[in-house]
Design an enzyme around this catalytic site. Structure first.
Site, PDB file in Angstrom:
ATOM      1  N   HIS A  80       0.808  -1.229   0.000  1.00 56.64           N
ATOM      2  CA  HIS A  80       0.000   0.000   0.000  1.00 56.64           C
ATOM      3  C   HIS A  80       0.836   1.272   0.000  1.00 56.64           C
ATOM      4  O   HIS A  80       0.315   2.349  -0.213  1.00 56.64           O
ATOM      5  CB  HIS A  80      -0.948  -0.024   1.209  1.00 56.64           C
ATOM      6  CG  HIS A  80      -1.557  -1.376   1.418  1.00 56.64           C
ATOM      7  ND1 HIS A  80      -1.033  -2.300   2.306  1.00 56.64           N
ATOM      8  CD2 HIS A  80      -2.596  -1.989   0.807  1.00 56.64           C
ATOM      9  CE1 HIS A  80      -1.741  -3.415   2.243  1.00 56.64           C
ATOM     10  NE2 HIS A  80      -2.694  -3.252   1.342  1.00 56.64           N
ATOM     11  N   GLU A 132      -2.853   3.281   2.148  1.00 52.67           N
ATOM     12  CA  GLU A 132      -2.452   3.860   0.851  1.00 52.67           C
ATOM     13  C   GLU A 132      -2.686   5.376   0.850  1.00 52.67           C
ATOM     14  O   GLU A 132      -1.871   6.144   0.320  1.00 52.67           O
ATOM     15  CB  GLU A 132      -3.223   3.203  -0.305  1.00 52.67           C
ATOM     16  CG  GLU A 132      -2.765   3.745  -1.653  1.00 52.67           C
ATOM     17  CD  GLU A 132      -3.570   3.226  -2.837  1.00 52.67           C
ATOM     18  OE1 GLU A 132      -4.169   2.138  -2.737  1.00 52.67           O
ATOM     19  OE2 GLU A 132      -3.606   3.926  -3.862  1.00 52.67           O
ATOM     20  N   ASN A 230     -10.331  -3.055  -2.005  1.00 50.03           N
ATOM     21  CA  ASN A 230     -10.799  -3.484  -3.333  1.00 50.03           C
ATOM     22  C   ASN A 230     -11.799  -4.630  -3.246  1.00 50.03           C
ATOM     23  O   ASN A 230     -12.720  -4.719  -4.055  1.00 50.03           O
ATOM     24  CB  ASN A 230      -9.606  -3.808  -4.242  1.00 50.03           C
ATOM     25  CG  ASN A 230      -8.979  -5.142  -3.946  1.00 50.03           C
ATOM     26  OD1 ASN A 230      -9.401  -6.166  -4.470  1.00 50.03           O
ATOM     27  ND2 ASN A 230      -7.966  -5.165  -3.080  1.00 50.03           N
TER      28      ASN A 230
HETATM   29  O1  0CJ Z   1      -3.397  -0.607  -2.057  1.00 50.57           O
HETATM   30  C1  0CJ Z   1      -3.001  -1.421  -2.856  1.00 50.57           C
HETATM   31  C2  0CJ Z   1      -1.762  -1.164  -3.512  1.00 50.57           C
HETATM   32  C3  0CJ Z   1      -3.739  -2.678  -3.151  1.00 50.57           C
HETATM   33  C4  0CJ Z   1      -3.105  -3.869  -2.543  1.00 50.57           C
HETATM   34  C5  0CJ Z   1      -3.867  -5.142  -2.758  1.00 50.57           C
HETATM   35  O2  0CJ Z   1      -5.057  -5.238  -2.125  1.00 50.57           O
HETATM   36  P1  0CJ Z   1      -5.316  -5.136  -0.562  1.00 50.57           P
HETATM   37  O3  0CJ Z   1      -6.547  -5.868  -0.268  1.00 50.57           O
HETATM   38  O4  0CJ Z   1      -4.100  -5.521   0.184  1.00 50.57           O
HETATM   39  O5  0CJ Z   1      -5.459  -3.584  -0.355  1.00 50.57           O
HETATM   40  P2  0CJ Z   1      -6.662  -2.564  -0.489  1.00 50.57           P
HETATM   41  O6  0CJ Z   1      -7.249  -2.414   0.891  1.00 50.57           O
HETATM   42  O7  0CJ Z   1      -5.992  -1.291  -0.906  1.00 50.57           O
HETATM   43  O8  0CJ Z   1      -7.621  -3.038  -1.499  1.00 50.57           O
END
Ligand code: 0CJ
Ligand code: F3S
Length: 313
Positions: A80, A132, A230
């Site tokens: 992230h 992120e 996501n």
């Molecule tokens: O933030 C990212 C670069 C995505 C990483 C992959 O997914 P996840 O589930 O670790 O993270 P998100 O909470 O951001 O979707």
């Protein structure tokens, strides 16, 4: 559960791991192979309990803050991304850093730095508290403002004459972001957009695949952990399309009543959910009735990212 032998499970294409997640997990594994345990990881490497537990079993130690890492220790930054402050802190502590920030997040970091240098006020569309968002906003000391929802746009205290640009989190709802961007463009006709949208290819493709799958099924199962942005967006999208949708990250969490009388079950997986976990969830669903598994058509992804230079040299 309907014992209808013709009940089936439809598998979304694409689903599961994206290139950034694959790379992030490989970085931790490679560091473990090269240097041995413990390898410290700041934040969950990706937001998936199964992945984190598996790496913990191999000797990865997950920490929230860098002061938990002993001086001179080896630390991996999660997919992230991190703020400049965290980077400096790691340096000050003499830590050996391997950076698993997804290159597509780094791309957004660079946009923020460039825009701020050029004198723009930067608006970041994203979810407060998400790592992120903290990392991207933390690329500069000041001048970045968060927009979480459509309603935030009207409250922005800037005039249409100011130099304003926006960036976004990579894992947002494509449709909700579009609405926010339209409102921003109306309020600030000269607003500067990223050349290519910041929502990444994997987020876009997995949401498109749910849009294709949802009208064909009566319930959607999303494989993903509750912390995964996501994955949450995939579940919400299926519900918005009128299909009951549940998110699980272990087969035991499935409830037989979700499948009662359903002839077609849709299954997808967030970008941080491994295919082996998706398969164990499919096997459990099969115990509830639908036997046949059918792969849907969809985009075939061929994106890969190489490991950081300081890890392969
Ligand atoms: O933030 C990212 C670069 C995505 C990483 C992959 O997914 P996840 O589930 O670790 O993270 P998100 O909470 O951001 O979707
Ligand atoms: Fe990167 Fe998108 Fe995956 S930003 S980590 S490719 S979800």
């Amino acid at each position: 559960m309907s014992d209808s032998n013709n009940a089936e499970i439809l598998m979304a294409q694409p689903r599961g791991f994206c290139a950034g997640v694959d790379r992030a997990i490989n970085i931790v594994n490679e560091a473990l192979n090269r240097f041995g345990a413990p390898i410290y990881v700041r934040h969950e490497i990706v937001h998936n309990a199964y992945v984190v537990n598996e790496l913990r079993d191999k000797g990865a130690v997950f920490v929230d803050e860098l002061h938990e890492v002993p001086k001179g220790g080896i630390v991996v930054f999660s997919a992230h991304g991190v703020s400049q402050e965290v980077r400096k802190d790691a340096e000050a502590r003499g830590l050996q850093v391997y950076d698993a920030t997804c290159p597509l997040v780094t791309k957004v970091h660079l946009e923020v730095v460039k825009m701020c240098k050029e004198g723009f006020t930067v608006l970041m569309i994203g979810h407060a508290g998400h790592p992120e968002v903290e990392g991207t906003m933390g690329q500069v000391k000041e001048g970045v403002f968060l927009i979480e929802k459509l309603g935030d746009v009207s409250a922005l205290p800037f005039s249409a004459e100011e130099k304003i640009a926006f960036v976004t989190q990579t894992t947002l709802s494509v449709d909700e972001t579009k609405e926010i961007v339209e409102a921003l463009t109306q309020k600030f006709p000269n607003i500067v957009q990223p050349r290519k949208q910041d929502i990444c290819y994997a987020t876009q493709n997995r949401q498109d695949a749910v849009k294709f799958m949802a009208p064909q099924v009566q319930v959607v199962i999303v494989v993903g952990s509750a912390t995964s942005s996501n994955s949450n967006r995939l579940r919400e999208l299926a519900e918005k399309l009128g299909v009951p949708a549940y998110m699980v990250d272990a087969p035991e969490q499935l409830k037989p009543e979700w499948f009662a009388g359903k002839k077609r079950v849709g299954l997808t997986a967030g970008a941080s959910a491994p295919e082996s976990l998706a398969q164990s969830i499919v096997s459990r669903i099969q115990e509830f009735g639908p036997r046949h598994v059918r792969a849907l058509d969809g985009v075939v992804e061929d994106v890969t990212f190489s490991l950081p230079k300081n890890l392969v040299d």
